[in-house]
Write a protein that holds these residues in place. Structure first.
Motif, PDB file in Angstrom:
ATOM      1  N   LYS A   1      -2.001   4.704  -1.975  1.00  0.00           N
ATOM      2  CA  LYS A   1      -3.303   4.429  -1.359  1.00  0.00           C
ATOM      3  C   LYS A   1      -3.219   3.314  -0.327  1.00  0.00           C
ATOM      4  O   LYS A   1      -3.881   3.372   0.715  1.00  0.00           O
ATOM      5  CB  LYS A   1      -4.322   4.069  -2.451  1.00  0.00           C
ATOM      6  N   ASP A   2      -2.426   2.213  -0.582  1.00  0.00           N
ATOM      7  CA  ASP A   2      -2.325   1.093   0.365  1.00  0.00           C
ATOM      8  C   ASP A   2      -0.958   0.467   0.235  1.00  0.00           C
ATOM      9  O   ASP A   2      -0.772  -0.525  -0.472  1.00  0.00           O
ATOM     10  CB  ASP A   2      -3.422   0.064   0.072  1.00  0.00           C
ATOM     11  N   PRO A   3       0.055   1.046   0.916  1.00  0.00           N
ATOM     12  CA  PRO A   3       1.436   0.579   0.754  1.00  0.00           C
ATOM     13  C   PRO A   3       1.610  -0.885   1.144  1.00  0.00           C
ATOM     14  O   PRO A   3       2.362  -1.619   0.499  1.00  0.00           O
ATOM     15  CB  PRO A   3       2.230   1.512   1.666  1.00  0.00           C
ATOM     16  N   GLU A   4       0.926  -1.328   2.215  1.00  0.00           N
ATOM     17  CA  GLU A   4       1.119  -2.709   2.653  1.00  0.00           C
ATOM     18  C   GLU A   4       0.588  -3.702   1.625  1.00  0.00           C
ATOM     19  O   GLU A   4       1.240  -4.701   1.322  1.00  0.00           O
ATOM     20  CB  GLU A   4       0.404  -2.916   3.993  1.00  0.00           C
ATOM     21  N   PHE A   5      -0.588  -3.445   1.113  1.00  0.00           N
ATOM     22  CA  PHE A   5      -1.142  -4.340   0.090  1.00  0.00           C
ATOM     23  C   PHE A   5      -0.279  -4.338  -1.177  1.00  0.00           C
ATOM     24  O   PHE A   5      -0.047  -5.382  -1.787  1.00  0.00           O
ATOM     25  CB  PHE A   5      -2.579  -3.903  -0.264  1.00  0.00           C
ATOM     26  N   PHE A   6       0.197  -3.158  -1.536  1.00  0.00           N
ATOM     27  CA  PHE A   6       1.036  -3.056  -2.732  1.00  0.00           C
ATOM     28  C   PHE A   6       2.320  -3.843  -2.554  1.00  0.00           C
ATOM     29  O   PHE A   6       2.768  -4.532  -3.482  1.00  0.00           O
ATOM     30  CB  PHE A   6       1.341  -1.584  -3.023  1.00  0.00           C
ATOM     31  N   GLU A   7       2.884  -3.767  -1.333  1.00  0.00           N
ATOM     32  CA  GLU A   7       4.101  -4.518  -1.034  1.00  0.00           C
ATOM     33  C   GLU A   7       3.830  -6.009  -1.087  1.00  0.00           C
ATOM     34  O   GLU A   7       4.630  -6.795  -1.620  1.00  0.00           O
ATOM     35  CB  GLU A   7       4.629  -4.111   0.340  1.00  0.00           C
ATOM     36  N   PHE A   8       2.660  -6.427  -0.529  1.00  0.00           N
ATOM     37  CA  PHE A   8       2.283  -7.828  -0.553  1.00  0.00           C
ATOM     38  C   PHE A   8       2.097  -8.309  -2.003  1.00  0.00           C
ATOM     39  O   PHE A   8       2.539  -9.392  -2.375  1.00  0.00           O
ATOM     40  CB  PHE A   8       0.976  -7.996   0.243  1.00  0.00           C
ATOM     41  N   TRP A   9       1.448  -7.497  -2.812  1.00  0.00           N
ATOM     42  CA  TRP A   9       1.202  -7.869  -4.227  1.00  0.00           C
ATOM     43  C   TRP A   9       2.498  -7.991  -5.012  1.00  0.00           C
ATOM     44  O   TRP A   9       2.679  -8.907  -5.793  1.00  0.00           O
ATOM     45  CB  TRP A   9       0.294  -6.807  -4.854  1.00  0.00           C
ATOM     46  N   ARG A  10       3.433  -7.078  -4.774  1.00  0.00           N
ATOM     47  CA  ARG A  10       4.723  -7.133  -5.443  1.00  0.00           C
ATOM     48  C   ARG A  10       5.492  -8.377  -5.035  1.00  0.00           C
ATOM     49  O   ARG A  10       6.174  -8.994  -5.862  1.00  0.00           O
ATOM     50  CB  ARG A  10       5.543  -5.891  -5.126  1.00  0.00           C
TER      51      ARG A  10
END
Length: 288
Positions: free
Chosen positions: A244-253
């Motif tokens: 759904k939101d790869p950039e946010f997921f990457e930032f969260w990880r």
């Protein structure tokens, strides 16, 4: 006065002569009438009876139960043990005619009872071991002795009600040895019971341990299965969130990685060429 005295004497003589024609038997007695050594009458019930004066003699016998305490005798059992038995017999005179003809008196009867009881006691106990005699089977042996004694004494007009033992002891010389043997046997029995109990306990413990291992294995299997299902579900959720939101997921990880790897006392060397620290210094690899 002389006439009165003579009259009184005549009355007394008449009473004496008249009483000599009768005799009385009470409830506790029975009697026989003997004439010239021959029995002519038997009186077994209480009451008033007649007899020939100066010719007949009345012999009374006890009608109640009689107790004869027999002297202790030594008996040898089938396992060759010597046993001192102190017993007694309860009896009564059932047929006074037979009793008088065969025994004459009670003392003669006691001698015969002593002989017969001892003989039967010896014969019956000689067929059994000491352990059997002192066990509950003793009542059966005594009943057999009573029956045999009753049958033997019936022809003498005697009825034996019961033969009982007051006590049965070992001779003093043998008592200690027999006691030690019995104690040793009891120790063997106790050791056998303890060994059987220990064996049974080991079986129960082994079966319990087996059940515990099976339960633990099943629980571990179920736990691993649930853990695998949980991990798969987590991966699915992560993948769905990432799509759904790869950039946010990457930032969260990246933030989670900072949280797990950097502590309060950590020292950081910052640089644009370190990709891991790009969130601190901006994007690494190209200058803008």
């Amino acid at each position: 006065m002389k006439i009165f005295i003579m009259f009184a004497v005549i009355i007394v003589i008449i009473v004496i002569i008249f009483s000599s024609f009768f005799f009385i038997v009470d409830e506790t007695k029975q009697a026989i009438v003997v004439r010239f050594g021959k029995i002519v009458k038997v009186a077994k019930k209480a009451g008033l009876y007649t007899k020939m004066p100066f010719v007949d003699s009345v012999v009374y016998f006890e009608k109640r139960l009689l107790l004869y305490d027999i002297a202790p005798e030594v008996i040898i059992t089938s396992d060759q043990k010597r046993l001192v038995v102190d017993n007694y017999a309860v009896w009564r005179i059932e047929d006074p005619k037979k009793f008088y003809e065969t025994m004459r008196n009670v003392n003669m009867a006691l001698t015969r009872i002593d002989d017969i009881v001892y003989a039967n006691l010896r014969d019956v106990f000689a067929k059994h071991t000491l352990d059997e005699i002192i066990s509950e089977k003793r009542n059966e042996f005594l009943a057999e002795i009573t029956q045999k004694t009753r049958k033997s004494l019936k022809e003498f007009g005697v009825y034996v009600v019961d033969v009982r033992i007051k006590r049965a002891d070992l001779p003093t010389a043998n008592a200690r040895a027999v006691f030690e043997r019995m104690k040793s046997e009891r120790y063997k029995i106790a050791a056998k019971i303890r060994a059987e109990g220990e064996m049974e306990a080991r079986k129960i413990r082994a079966e319990t341990d087996k059940q515990v291992r099976v339960i633990l294995a099943q629980a571990q299997k179920q736990a691993e299965q649930l853990k695998g299902e949980g991990d798969a579900e987590a991966v699915r959720i992560y993948a769905e969130a990432y799509s759904k939101d790869p950039e946010f997921f990457e930032f969260w990880r990246t933030l989670e990685a900072y949280k797990n790897s950097i502590s309060k006392d950590s020292i950081l060397v910052l640089g644009k060429e370190i990709d891991f620290l790009r969130e601190f210094v901006g994007e690494a690899g190209s200058e803008k």
